[in-house]
Design a protein around this motif. Structure first.
Motif, PDB file in Angstrom:
ATOM      1  N   ARG A   1      31.659  19.506 -42.069  1.00 61.48           N
ATOM      2  CA  ARG A   1      32.414  20.623 -41.490  1.00 61.48           C
ATOM      3  C   ARG A   1      32.877  21.599 -42.565  1.00 61.48           C
ATOM      4  N   ALA A   2      33.297  21.086 -43.700  1.00 59.34           N
ATOM      5  CA  ALA A   2      33.754  21.967 -44.780  1.00 59.34           C
ATOM      6  C   ALA A   2      32.620  22.868 -45.271  1.00 59.34           C
ATOM      7  N   VAL A   3      31.460  22.268 -45.485  1.00 62.04           N
ATOM      8  CA  VAL A   3      30.328  23.030 -46.035  1.00 62.04           C
ATOM      9  C   VAL A   3      29.836  24.082 -45.049  1.00 62.04           C
ATOM     10  N   THR A   4      29.680  23.683 -43.789  1.00 69.51           N
ATOM     11  CA  THR A   4      29.143  24.643 -42.819  1.00 69.51           C
ATOM     12  C   THR A   4      30.116  25.789 -42.539  1.00 69.51           C
ATOM     13  N   LEU A   5      31.399  25.485 -42.429  1.00 69.75           N
ATOM     14  CA  LEU A   5      32.362  26.556 -42.171  1.00 69.75           C
ATOM     15  C   LEU A   5      32.445  27.539 -43.330  1.00 69.75           C
ATOM     16  N   ALA A   6      32.288  27.038 -44.546  1.00 71.15           N
ATOM     17  CA  ALA A   6      32.361  27.915 -45.720  1.00 71.15           C
ATOM     18  C   ALA A   6      31.266  28.969 -45.715  1.00 71.15           C
ATOM     19  N   THR A   7      30.174  28.712 -44.978  1.00 72.41           N
ATOM     20  CA  THR A   7      29.083  29.696 -44.956  1.00 72.41           C
ATOM     21  C   THR A   7      29.487  30.982 -44.248  1.00 72.41           C
ATOM     22  N   VAL A   8      30.480  30.916 -43.348  1.00 70.17           N
ATOM     23  CA  VAL A   8      30.845  32.123 -42.586  1.00 70.17           C
ATOM     24  C   VAL A   8      31.527  33.162 -43.472  1.00 70.17           C
ATOM     25  N   PRO A   9      32.614  32.846 -44.190  1.00 67.58           N
ATOM     26  CA  PRO A   9      33.196  33.872 -45.066  1.00 67.58           C
ATOM     27  C   PRO A   9      32.248  34.305 -46.176  1.00 67.58           C
TER      28      PRO A   9
ATOM     29  N   VAL B   1      26.856  27.453 -36.854  1.00 63.40           N
ATOM     30  CA  VAL B   1      28.008  26.823 -37.516  1.00 63.40           C
ATOM     31  C   VAL B   1      28.893  26.120 -36.487  1.00 63.40           C
ATOM     32  N   VAL B   2      29.146  26.774 -35.372  1.00 63.52           N
ATOM     33  CA  VAL B   2      29.966  26.170 -34.318  1.00 63.52           C
ATOM     34  C   VAL B   2      29.307  24.908 -33.779  1.00 63.52           C
ATOM     35  N   LEU B   3      28.002  24.941 -33.581  1.00 62.61           N
ATOM     36  CA  LEU B   3      27.287  23.783 -33.049  1.00 62.61           C
ATOM     37  C   LEU B   3      27.325  22.605 -34.017  1.00 62.61           C
ATOM     38  N   VAL B   4      27.025  22.854 -35.296  1.00 64.02           N
ATOM     39  CA  VAL B   4      27.024  21.774 -36.290  1.00 64.02           C
ATOM     40  C   VAL B   4      28.424  21.193 -36.447  1.00 64.02           C
ATOM     41  N   ASN B   5      29.423  22.054 -36.465  1.00 63.63           N
ATOM     42  CA  ASN B   5      30.793  21.561 -36.576  1.00 63.63           C
ATOM     43  C   ASN B   5      31.193  20.755 -35.349  1.00 63.63           C
ATOM     44  N   GLY B   6      30.703  21.153 -34.197  1.00 63.55           N
ATOM     45  CA  GLY B   6      31.001  20.399 -32.987  1.00 63.55           C
ATOM     46  C   GLY B   6      30.432  18.992 -33.039  1.00 63.55           C
ATOM     47  N   VAL B   7      29.207  18.860 -33.535  1.00 62.40           N
ATOM     48  CA  VAL B   7      28.594  17.540 -33.666  1.00 62.40           C
ATOM     49  C   VAL B   7      29.391  16.677 -34.646  1.00 62.40           C
ATOM     50  N   ALA B   8      29.751  17.242 -35.795  1.00 60.58           N
ATOM     51  CA  ALA B   8      30.524  16.487 -36.780  1.00 60.58           C
ATOM     52  C   ALA B   8      31.886  16.095 -36.229  1.00 60.58           C
ATOM     53  N   THR B   9      32.484  16.959 -35.419  1.00 60.06           N
ATOM     54  CA  THR B   9      33.795  16.669 -34.856  1.00 60.06           C
ATOM     55  C   THR B   9      33.744  15.512 -33.865  1.00 60.06           C
ATOM     56  N   VAL B  10      32.635  15.359 -33.147  1.00 65.90           N
ATOM     57  CA  VAL B  10      32.487  14.206 -32.263  1.00 65.90           C
ATOM     58  C   VAL B  10      32.659  12.913 -33.056  1.00 65.90           C
ATOM     59  N   PHE B  11      31.952  12.807 -34.180  1.00 69.15           N
ATOM     60  CA  PHE B  11      32.024  11.603 -34.998  1.00 69.15           C
ATOM     61  C   PHE B  11      33.420  11.417 -35.587  1.00 69.15           C
ATOM     62  N   PHE B  12      34.034  12.513 -36.048  1.00 63.83           N
ATOM     63  CA  PHE B  12      35.356  12.389 -36.671  1.00 63.83           C
ATOM     64  C   PHE B  12      36.415  12.013 -35.655  1.00 63.83           C
ATOM     65  N   ASP B  13      36.483  12.714 -34.545  1.00 62.58           N
ATOM     66  CA  ASP B  13      37.558  12.494 -33.587  1.00 62.58           C
ATOM     67  C   ASP B  13      37.501  11.099 -32.975  1.00 62.58           C
ATOM     68  N   LEU B  14      36.312  10.662 -32.563  1.00 53.90           N
ATOM     69  CA  LEU B  14      36.198   9.332 -31.987  1.00 53.90           C
ATOM     70  C   LEU B  14      36.406   8.258 -33.047  1.00 53.90           C
ATOM     71  N   GLY B  15      36.020   8.539 -34.283  1.00 57.66           N
ATOM     72  CA  GLY B  15      36.302   7.611 -35.371  1.00 57.66           C
ATOM     73  C   GLY B  15      37.787   7.492 -35.627  1.00 57.66           C
ATOM     74  N   THR B  16      38.511   8.602 -35.529  1.00 58.55           N
ATOM     75  CA  THR B  16      39.960   8.599 -35.728  1.00 58.55           C
ATOM     76  C   THR B  16      40.642   7.702 -34.705  1.00 58.55           C
ATOM     77  N   GLN B  17      40.261   7.847 -33.447  1.00 53.65           N
ATOM     78  CA  GLN B  17      40.875   7.058 -32.384  1.00 53.65           C
ATOM     79  C   GLN B  17      40.600   5.569 -32.569  1.00 53.65           C
ATOM     80  N   SER B  18      39.435   5.221 -33.097  1.00 58.92           N
ATOM     81  CA  SER B  18      39.063   3.818 -33.249  1.00 58.92           C
ATOM     82  C   SER B  18      39.608   3.209 -34.538  1.00 58.92           C
ATOM     83  N   HIS B  19      39.627   3.968 -35.626  1.00 59.49           N
ATOM     84  CA  HIS B  19      39.956   3.411 -36.941  1.00 59.49           C
ATOM     85  C   HIS B  19      41.433   3.095 -37.103  1.00 59.49           C
ATOM     86  N   LEU B  20      42.255   3.676 -36.258  1.00 58.72           N
ATOM     87  CA  LEU B  20      43.693   3.471 -36.405  1.00 58.72           C
ATOM     88  C   LEU B  20      44.069   1.986 -36.316  1.00 58.72           C
ATOM     89  N   LYS B  21      43.414   1.248 -35.426  1.00 58.95           N
ATOM     90  CA  LYS B  21      43.722  -0.173 -35.276  1.00 58.95           C
ATOM     91  C   LYS B  21      43.376  -0.974 -36.530  1.00 58.95           C
TER      92      LYS B  21
END
Length: 416
Positions: free
Chosen positions: A91-99, A115-135
């Protein structure tokens, strides 16, 4: 299934919880800043119309619709931390391409969409990982408290990041917000890499059912649980309405009404204040008047404010419409706390990850449909007509609660 051993409550584990909350908080804020800054970039830098901003909003939701269920089940089988770090870096690398592209004079709508599409895919992995990794990081007796802190970070980001993005975009540029978001994602990855608590290891000889069967179990539980169906219905109406509203609002405000980015940020900021009040007062209000009853009654009382939203700027003055928006977001902030508690109360721990994945897919589908509907209506009629559709959905959020057992529940114990 993975063998799970609760981590001991040591000084190091406490530090890990702090690191985890910092990483998650930075990433959550970054995601919401990006969601707000992307349509502003499209309008300010590329002269996009409502159809273009709606397409970008819908694209954010598509990866969750397509990948949410299988990714959620897959994350129960692998180490989550490396997945989350990788998602942050992507997400960091792809978003940096816009500015960078805007600075070079080569920014196009196609690049922004990719950029929006690639970030959306990465966010799926991050958000669901966040919910699971907390335990994996939190002892049993601290799980609820830590979940509450994470939920507070989430809701604060959802409520406050959009107006902040509008204000910064007005002072600087929308792409500057995206640059700051990229830095935030990189910072999140650094904090995650500093975690020291080991992740549980799945034994090689442990039985494993098909991924599709795991997914089916979560979907079946949601379908058969009336409380979850009510939460799902109300959440889908909120997501449909808010996505439709925010997809069209930048064009309506900046083009039709001639507002500046700072004025738009101030308008959204009123919603931020309302949402924070909703989140902060949720536990006290629900405790005094009853959890389910308060969700129903507040929904009824706030519903008329939705009718004001399409009249923003003409004929209703901006400050009056902003107050109506603050009431709507108060309701959303209040529901976010109480409804999540109901969801956790009725769902067995062993199913929580899959239930969250199922709900997230459907909530995100509502976002995509709301954004797409707004773009279609704005193109076929006008931007105000699209806001009317959005406001109708926001004004009807109380209906699924009224038709469910939630309306009569005074405590979470009644949901079990």
């Amino acid at each position: 299934m993975t063998t799970h051993v609760r981590p001991p409550d040591t000084a190091e584990s406490a530090r890990d919880r702090g690191r985890y909350l910092v990483a998650s908080g930075v990433a959550l804020w970054g995601a919401q800043l990006g969601v707000a800054a992307v349509p502003l970039t499209a309008v300010a830098s590329l002269s996009a119309d409502a159809r273009g901003t709606a397409l970008l909003s819908a694209t954010v939701a598509v990866p969750f619709m397509l990948l949410g269920l299988p990714v959620g089940a897959w994350l129960d089988r692998v180490r989550r931390r490396p997945v989350m770090i990788t998602a942050d870096v992507v997400r960091a690398v792809t978003l940096a391409t816009v500015p960078i592209a805007e600075w070079l004079g080569s920014l196009t709508f196609l690049l922004l969409w990719v950029v929006v599409l690639v970030n959306g895919v990465a966010t799926v992995f991050f958000d669901l990982g966040t919910q699971s990794h907390l335990k994996d990081l939190v002892p049993a007796d601290r799980l609820v408290r830590t979940n509450g802190r994470l939920a507070t970070l989430t809701q604060t980001a959802l409520i406050c990041a959009p107006p902040l993005a509008g204000w910064v975009a007005g002072v600087l540029t929308p792409s500057a917000v995206l640059a700051a978001t990229a830095v935030g994602y990189a910072w999140s990855a650094v904090w995650l890499s500093r975690l020291r608590t080991p992740e549980p290891v799945r034994p090689a000889d442990a039985p494993r059912q098909r991924l599709l069967a795991d997914i089916r179990d979560g979907v079946r539980f949601v379908r058969r649980q009336p409380v979850l169906l009510a939460v799902l219905g109300a959440g889908c109406l909120v997501n449909f309405g808010s996505a439709a509203f925010t997809a069209v609002l930048p064009v309506r405000a900046l083009v039709d009404l001639g507002w500046s980015e700072s004025q738009l940020g101030t308008y959204l900021g009123a919603g931020g204040i309302g949402g924070l009040l909703g989140a902060v007062t949720a536990n006290k209000v629900a405790g005094r008047f009853g959890a389910g009853r308060s969700v129903f009654v507040i929904g009824l009382l706030v519903a008329p404010a939705a009718a004001v939203l399409p009249l923003t700027g003409d004929p209703v003055p901006g400050h009056v419409a902003a107050a109506a928006w603050a009431l709507i977001i108060y309701k959303i902030g209040f529901d976010a706390v109480v409804m999540m508690s109901f969801r956790q109360a009725v769902t067995p721990s062993a199913l929580l990850g899959r239930v969250n994945g199922t709900m997230r897919v459907l909530f995100t589908a509502a976002v995509a449909v709301g954004a797409a509907t707004a773009g279609t209506v704005a193109t076929a009629a006008d931007n105000r007509a699209a806001l009317i559709v959005a406001s109708a959905a926001l004004g009807l959020v109380w209906v699924p609660i009224a038709l469910s057992p939630l309306r009569r529940m005074s405590t979470l114990d009644g949901a079990r």
